[in-house]
Write an enzyme that holds these catalytic residues in place. Structure first.
Site, PDB file in Angstrom:
ATOM      1  N   LYS A  20       0.839  -1.208   0.000  1.00 16.06           N
ATOM      2  CA  LYS A  20       0.000   0.000   0.000  1.00 16.06           C
ATOM      3  C   LYS A  20       0.874   1.257   0.000  1.00 16.06           C
ATOM      4  O   LYS A  20       0.648   2.180  -0.769  1.00 16.06           O
ATOM      5  CB  LYS A  20      -0.893   0.017   1.251  1.00 16.06           C
ATOM      6  CG  LYS A  20      -1.561   1.352   1.497  1.00 16.06           C
ATOM      7  CD  LYS A  20      -2.392   1.366   2.745  1.00 16.06           C
ATOM      8  CE  LYS A  20      -1.648   1.830   3.969  1.00 16.06           C
ATOM      9  NZ  LYS A  20      -1.532   3.280   4.139  1.00 16.06           N
ATOM     10  N   ASN A  21       1.885   1.278   0.857  1.00 12.19           N
ATOM     11  CA  ASN A  21       2.675   2.500   1.008  1.00 12.19           C
ATOM     12  C   ASN A  21       3.566   2.781  -0.188  1.00 12.19           C
ATOM     13  O   ASN A  21       4.199   3.832  -0.257  1.00 12.19           O
ATOM     14  CB  ASN A  21       3.514   2.440   2.294  1.00 12.19           C
ATOM     15  CG  ASN A  21       2.639   2.616   3.522  1.00 12.19           C
ATOM     16  OD1 ASN A  21       1.439   2.879   3.397  1.00 12.19           O
ATOM     17  ND2 ASN A  21       3.226   2.460   4.705  1.00 12.19           N
ATOM     18  N   CYS A 113      -5.219   8.212   9.342  1.00 11.93           N
ATOM     19  CA  CYS A 113      -5.372   7.583  10.654  1.00 11.93           C
ATOM     20  C   CYS A 113      -4.892   8.521  11.767  1.00 11.93           C
ATOM     21  O   CYS A 113      -3.878   9.209  11.620  1.00 11.93           O
ATOM     22  CB  CYS A 113      -4.567   6.279  10.721  1.00 11.93           C
ATOM     23  SG  CYS A 113      -5.321   4.934   9.820  1.00 11.93           S
ATOM     24  N   ARG A 118       0.953  14.452  13.022  1.00 11.53           N
ATOM     25  CA  ARG A 118       1.228  14.299  11.589  1.00 11.53           C
ATOM     26  C   ARG A 118       1.202  15.637  10.829  1.00 11.53           C
ATOM     27  O   ARG A 118       0.436  15.822   9.891  1.00 11.53           O
ATOM     28  CB  ARG A 118       0.270  13.282  10.964  1.00 11.53           C
ATOM     29  CG  ARG A 118       0.236  11.967  11.741  1.00 11.53           C
ATOM     30  CD  ARG A 118      -0.482  10.890  11.037  1.00 11.53           C
ATOM     31  NE  ARG A 118       0.399  10.181  10.110  1.00 11.53           N
ATOM     32  CZ  ARG A 118       0.029   9.138   9.399  1.00 11.53           C
ATOM     33  NH1 ARG A 118      -1.184   8.692   9.476  1.00 11.53           N
ATOM     34  NH2 ARG A 118       0.868   8.539   8.589  1.00 11.53           N
ATOM     35  N   ASP A 303       5.020   1.009  11.841  1.00 15.68           N
ATOM     36  CA  ASP A 303       3.799   0.312  11.416  1.00 15.68           C
ATOM     37  C   ASP A 303       3.753  -1.126  11.938  1.00 15.68           C
ATOM     38  O   ASP A 303       2.674  -1.724  11.990  1.00 15.68           O
ATOM     39  CB  ASP A 303       3.708   0.284   9.880  1.00 15.68           C
ATOM     40  CG  ASP A 303       3.300   1.628   9.319  1.00 15.68           C
ATOM     41  OD1 ASP A 303       3.055   2.555  10.102  1.00 15.68           O
ATOM     42  OD2 ASP A 303       3.217   1.750   8.077  1.00 15.68           O
ATOM     43  N   ARG A 395      -8.280  -0.408   4.858  1.00 17.57           N
ATOM     44  CA  ARG A 395      -7.423   0.556   4.151  1.00 17.57           C
ATOM     45  C   ARG A 395      -6.117  -0.097   3.720  1.00 17.57           C
ATOM     46  O   ARG A 395      -5.478   0.370   2.779  1.00 17.57           O
ATOM     47  CB  ARG A 395      -7.094   1.734   5.077  1.00 17.57           C
ATOM     48  CG  ARG A 395      -8.304   2.549   5.443  1.00 17.57           C
ATOM     49  CD  ARG A 395      -7.931   3.689   6.323  1.00 17.57           C
ATOM     50  NE  ARG A 395      -6.983   4.525   5.595  1.00 17.57           N
ATOM     51  CZ  ARG A 395      -6.510   5.662   6.025  1.00 17.57           C
ATOM     52  NH1 ARG A 395      -6.895   6.117   7.196  1.00 17.57           N
ATOM     53  NH2 ARG A 395      -5.659   6.352   5.305  1.00 17.57           N
TER      54      ARG A 395
END
Ligand code: UD1
Length: 417
Positions: A20-21, A113, A118, A303, A395
């Protein structure tokens, strides 16, 4: 909601999805290419759908053929409306790509999230060094490069993954050379550089802390296979570990897994790595994972911190985890405590006294990886675990229920009301 009946010893084989990233910055990069982009191994995730909706809004045509996504280049506008920006944090990487392609971009502060503040100050200050003018007002970012984007020397105060990606995207078609020092070294950065170079870019040193970009006139399209998802790999490994399982994961890049090996080794799992395969064989009862601190790559990834927490929770002794990247990444620990875990949070430190067993309970997922932690714990817990807030988990995990069911889990979805 996701409902799991545990415990079940997981066993069998599974293929890991694309990362995903990596996918999200690659889709932003497709904005710059004057030609067709074909991304193979593209995971079907809600975050990827959000990125596709952004591309479609900009005028691009996106078509899915199996696990490949084809992006045709027909740009119509350079503005991203707030509802699309709020969908996910990484929408901010469209900033660098849009300014590169159109010389301007109008977008909003990103969502994502809730795992910490952030901020995007590093993105903004470093793009300004390349000649991008950015005005912020009322949550809106108006960006332009009236004199074009110019190569420059940029030293990042922290090796931010997103800021490094944004700079690479802004600089790839600039005039002159950009040097990013203290760049993020995550494998997803190398994947982005590989794609940009396939499209005619000249990016050197990705994966090291100094990345050099020689600006080129323009990029053409290309075909690219997205790297495997290292965090999803760790998720299957942790699920095997807590259930005393024996699982083979295929399609892995074993070099990306090395920074995450220590908790699996400390806890007494037997790991075999060969080619693109990893096999994890877990003992009946885990040892503690001892001491983990999250750090930028090649340190232990933030993560994966929630992912290994259920292992610590079930370890025979005390484990200490230290979260150094995000300020608010332990919310899920309270939910694990509802399942019988003994986790005490003191600021960035989690002190985990291992318990013999977890018990199923109704719990809530508040973010993507915290939600994955609840799934892992649910697989090992006695009885029924009902996880609400499952939209966060989708997600990042493709075919979550089907994949765990293939490994023997009793897992299903149901209406939460
Ligand atoms: C990316 C990953 C995310 C991962 C994180 C760290 C994607 C889509 N997301 O997120 O899964 O957890 O890397 O490996 O690839 N920071 C600032 N100012 C900034 C930018 C960042 O203070 O302008 C801080 C953040 O608040 C955080 C730290 O730097 O404390 C790391 O952030 P960063 O590396 O930028 O993470 P993301 O790119 O958001």
């Amino acid at each position: 909601m996701i409902i799991i009946d545990g415990p079940v010893k997981l066993g069998g084989e599974i293929k890991v999805q694309g990362a995903k990233n990596s996918t999200l910055p690659l889709l932003a990069a497709a904005v710059i290419c004057k030609g067709e982009t074909v991304l193979h191994n593209c995971p079907a995730l809600s975050d990827v759908e959000t990125a596709v909706r952004i591309l479609e809004h900009l005028g691009y045509q996106c078509t899915r053929e199996g696990s490949s996504l084809i992006v045709n280049n027909e740009m119509k506008c350079c503005e991203i409306p707030p509802d699309l920006m709020k969908g996910m944090r990484s929408s901010i990487v469209f900033l660098g790509a849009l300014v590169s392609r159109c010389g301007e971009a109008n977008l909003h502060f990103p969502g994502g999230c809730e795992i910490g503040l952030r901020p995007i100050d590093i993105h903004i200050s470093s793009l300004k060094k390349l000649g991008v003018e950015i005005e912020e007002s009322g949550g809106c970012l108006r960006c332009s490069a009236p004199n074009g984007i110019r190569g420059s020397y940029v030293s990042l105060p922290f090796p931010s993954v997103g800021a490094t990606e944004n700079l690479m995207l802004a600089a790839v078609c600039s005039k002159g050379t950009t040097v990013i020092s203290n760049a993020a070294r995550e494998p997803e950065i190398s994947d982005l550089a590989l794609y940009l170079n396939r499209c005619g870019g000249r990016v050197y040193g990705a994966g090291e802390s100094c990345v050099i970009i020689d600006g080129v006139e323009e990029l053409h399209g290309c075909e690219h296979t997205i790297m495997p998802d290292r965090i999803v790999t760790a998720t299957y490994m942790a699920a095997a570990a807590v259930t005393g399982g024996d699982v083979v994961i295929r399609g892995v890049d074993n070099s990306h897994i090395l920074p995450m090996m220590s908790p699996f080794e400390e806890s007494g799992c037997c790991i075999r790595q060969y080619g693109d395969v990893i096999n994890i064989l877990a003992p009946e009862r885990l040892n503690p994972v001892k001491h983990i601190r999250t750090m930028p790559y090649p340190g232990f990834p933030t993560d994966a911190q929630p992912i290994v927490m259920p292992m610590a929770a079930l370890g025979k002794g005390t484990s200490i985890l230290v979260e150094n990247i995000f300020e608010n990444r332990y919310k899920y620990a309270e939910e694990l405590n509802h399942m019988g875990a003994n986790i005490r949070i003191e600021g960035k430190v989690a002190i985990v006294e291992g318990v013999e067993k977890l018990v199923g309970a109704p719990v809530t997922s508040w973010d993507l990886r915290g939600g994955a932690a609840l799934v892992i714990a649910g697989l090992a817990a006695e009885g029924e675990t009902r996880i609400s807030g499952e939209e966060y988990i989708y997600r990042g995990y493709e075919d979550l229920e089907q994949n765990f069911a293939m490994l023997g889990a009793k897992i299903r979805t149901a209406e939460g009301k």
